[in-house]
Scaffold this motif. Structure first.
Motif, PDB file in Angstrom:
ATOM      1  N   ILE A   1      -9.001   7.919   8.066  1.00 23.81           N
ATOM      2  CA  ILE A   1      -8.295   9.183   7.847  1.00 23.81           C
ATOM      3  C   ILE A   1      -7.566   9.215   6.503  1.00 23.81           C
ATOM      4  O   ILE A   1      -6.754  10.108   6.268  1.00 23.81           O
ATOM      5  CB  ILE A   1      -7.304   9.485   8.994  1.00 23.81           C
ATOM      6  CG1 ILE A   1      -6.222   8.408   9.099  1.00 23.81           C
ATOM      7  CG2 ILE A   1      -8.051   9.681  10.310  1.00 23.81           C
ATOM      8  CD1 ILE A   1      -5.053   8.807   9.988  1.00 23.81           C
ATOM      9  N   THR A   2      -7.857   8.288   5.614  1.00 22.32           N
ATOM     10  CA  THR A   2      -7.159   8.213   4.336  1.00 22.32           C
ATOM     11  C   THR A   2      -7.221   9.530   3.579  1.00 22.32           C
ATOM     12  O   THR A   2      -6.190  10.055   3.134  1.00 22.32           O
ATOM     13  CB  THR A   2      -7.748   7.092   3.452  1.00 22.32           C
ATOM     14  OG1 THR A   2      -7.860   5.899   4.220  1.00 22.32           O
ATOM     15  CG2 THR A   2      -6.879   6.846   2.232  1.00 22.32           C
TER      16      THR A   2
ATOM     17  N   THR B   1      -3.647   1.741  11.610  1.00 20.71           N
ATOM     18  CA  THR B   1      -3.774   0.430  10.990  1.00 20.71           C
ATOM     19  C   THR B   1      -4.405   0.595   9.610  1.00 20.71           C
ATOM     20  O   THR B   1      -5.041   1.608   9.320  1.00 20.71           O
ATOM     21  CB  THR B   1      -4.598  -0.545  11.876  1.00 20.71           C
ATOM     22  OG1 THR B   1      -4.527  -1.861  11.343  1.00 20.71           O
ATOM     23  CG2 THR B   1      -6.039  -0.119  12.010  1.00 20.71           C
ATOM     24  N   LEU B   2      -4.190  -0.381   8.769  1.00 19.26           N
ATOM     25  CA  LEU B   2      -4.766  -0.398   7.424  1.00 19.26           C
ATOM     26  C   LEU B   2      -5.843  -1.464   7.420  1.00 19.26           C
ATOM     27  O   LEU B   2      -5.565  -2.631   7.738  1.00 19.26           O
ATOM     28  CB  LEU B   2      -3.669  -0.723   6.400  1.00 19.26           C
ATOM     29  CG  LEU B   2      -4.058  -0.630   4.932  1.00 19.26           C
ATOM     30  CD1 LEU B   2      -4.323   0.816   4.549  1.00 19.26           C
ATOM     31  CD2 LEU B   2      -2.953  -1.215   4.069  1.00 19.26           C
TER      32      LEU B   2
ATOM     33  N   LEU C   1      -1.670   6.585  -3.433  1.00 17.33           N
ATOM     34  CA  LEU C   1      -1.417   5.458  -2.543  1.00 17.33           C
ATOM     35  C   LEU C   1      -1.871   4.181  -3.234  1.00 17.33           C
ATOM     36  O   LEU C   1      -2.960   4.139  -3.810  1.00 17.33           O
ATOM     37  CB  LEU C   1      -2.172   5.626  -1.221  1.00 17.33           C
ATOM     38  CG  LEU C   1      -1.725   6.763  -0.323  1.00 17.33           C
ATOM     39  CD1 LEU C   1      -2.619   6.843   0.911  1.00 17.33           C
ATOM     40  CD2 LEU C   1      -0.267   6.610   0.080  1.00 17.33           C
ATOM     41  N   ALA C   2      -1.053   3.159  -3.199  1.00 16.62           N
ATOM     42  CA  ALA C   2      -1.385   1.874  -3.830  1.00 16.62           C
ATOM     43  C   ALA C   2      -2.102   1.003  -2.802  1.00 16.62           C
ATOM     44  O   ALA C   2      -1.523   0.084  -2.226  1.00 16.62           O
ATOM     45  CB  ALA C   2      -0.115   1.202  -4.356  1.00 16.62           C
ATOM     46  N   LEU C   3      -3.369   1.318  -2.585  1.00 12.75           N
ATOM     47  CA  LEU C   3      -4.180   0.586  -1.621  1.00 12.75           C
ATOM     48  C   LEU C   3      -5.085  -0.401  -2.335  1.00 12.75           C
ATOM     49  O   LEU C   3      -5.469  -0.186  -3.484  1.00 12.75           O
ATOM     50  CB  LEU C   3      -5.045   1.564  -0.805  1.00 12.75           C
ATOM     51  CG  LEU C   3      -4.293   2.622  -0.003  1.00 12.75           C
ATOM     52  CD1 LEU C   3      -5.287   3.557   0.671  1.00 12.75           C
ATOM     53  CD2 LEU C   3      -3.381   1.975   1.012  1.00 12.75           C
ATOM     54  N   GLY C   4      -5.456  -1.452  -1.622  1.00 12.50           N
ATOM     55  CA  GLY C   4      -6.427  -2.390  -2.160  1.00 12.50           C
ATOM     56  C   GLY C   4      -7.796  -1.740  -2.244  1.00 12.50           C
ATOM     57  O   GLY C   4      -8.051  -0.694  -1.632  1.00 12.50           O
ATOM     58  N   THR C   5      -8.695  -2.371  -2.956  1.00 12.79           N
ATOM     59  CA  THR C   5     -10.022  -1.819  -3.210  1.00 12.79           C
ATOM     60  C   THR C   5     -10.737  -1.394  -1.931  1.00 12.79           C
ATOM     61  O   THR C   5     -11.366  -0.346  -1.884  1.00 12.79           O
ATOM     62  CB  THR C   5     -10.888  -2.846  -3.964  1.00 12.79           C
ATOM     63  OG1 THR C   5     -10.226  -3.175  -5.182  1.00 12.79           O
ATOM     64  CG2 THR C   5     -12.265  -2.296  -4.261  1.00 12.79           C
ATOM     65  N   TRP C   6     -10.643  -2.177  -0.887  1.00 10.62           N
ATOM     66  CA  TRP C   6     -11.384  -1.896   0.333  1.00 10.62           C
ATOM     67  C   TRP C   6     -10.467  -1.515   1.481  1.00 10.62           C
ATOM     68  O   TRP C   6     -10.807  -1.728   2.645  1.00 10.62           O
ATOM     69  CB  TRP C   6     -12.237  -3.105   0.728  1.00 10.62           C
ATOM     70  CG  TRP C   6     -13.150  -3.517  -0.367  1.00 10.62           C
ATOM     71  CD1 TRP C   6     -13.084  -4.669  -1.101  1.00 10.62           C
ATOM     72  CD2 TRP C   6     -14.248  -2.780  -0.900  1.00 10.62           C
ATOM     73  NE1 TRP C   6     -14.064  -4.691  -2.044  1.00 10.62           N
ATOM     74  CE2 TRP C   6     -14.808  -3.544  -1.949  1.00 10.62           C
ATOM     75  CE3 TRP C   6     -14.817  -1.549  -0.596  1.00 10.62           C
ATOM     76  CZ2 TRP C   6     -15.903  -3.104  -2.682  1.00 10.62           C
ATOM     77  CZ3 TRP C   6     -15.908  -1.123  -1.341  1.00 10.62           C
ATOM     78  CH2 TRP C   6     -16.436  -1.909  -2.359  1.00 10.62           C
TER      79      TRP C   6
END
Length: 140
Positions: free
Chosen positions: A19-20, A50-51, A110-115
């Motif tokens: 749902i990002t 969850t992430l 959003l500062a998310l990791g690549t995956w």
């Protein structure tokens, strides 16, 4: 800056759903935030947030399969069955995974990791629509 809003989610099938993009699209105020935090709170007790992996849908399938085996719906010691055999297992899984996420915001994104992606875990067979409260705090 502070911004809070509710994000409605449609009824989804049992399992995990990425749902990002839905969250980002619902929060245009993210683009005005240079550094901050986005807190997401799911307003339900039989679903989770969850992430996790955002590229391969097999990861979502596999986690759902594992959790269904870990917490099946036919455990004889569950007494909370008024809403169906899938309700108490859904509460257990929601407690294990949690119903809140706090994510870093950097340079309007959003500062998310690549995956990494935000998942909604729907743990009921027919859970219905869900709601998130999104609270953004930070500075431009």
């Amino acid at each position: 800056m502070w911004h809070q809003q509710e994000i409605p989610l449609p009824a989804l099938s049992r399992g995990f759903h990425l749902i990002t993009e839905r969250v980002v699209e619902a929060m245009p105020s993210l683009t005005r935030c240079g550094v901050g935090l986005l807190h997401l709170q799911l307003m339900h007790t039989s679903a989770s947030l969850t992430l996790n992996e955002n590229a391969d849908p097999d990861v979502r399938h596999d986690l759902d399969a594992f959790l269904r085996r870990l917490v099946p719906g036919d455990l004889p010691y569950f007494r909370h069955t008024l809403e169906g055999n899938d309700d108490m297992p859904a509460h257990v899984i929601a407690s294990l995974l949690g119903t809140q996420l706090t994510l870093a915001v950097r340079d309007g994104r959003l500062a998310l990791g690549t995956w990494q992606g935000i998942w909604l875990g729907e743990h009921r067979d027919h859970g219905g629509p869900r709601r998130l409260v999104a609270t953004l705090s930070g500075e431009g």
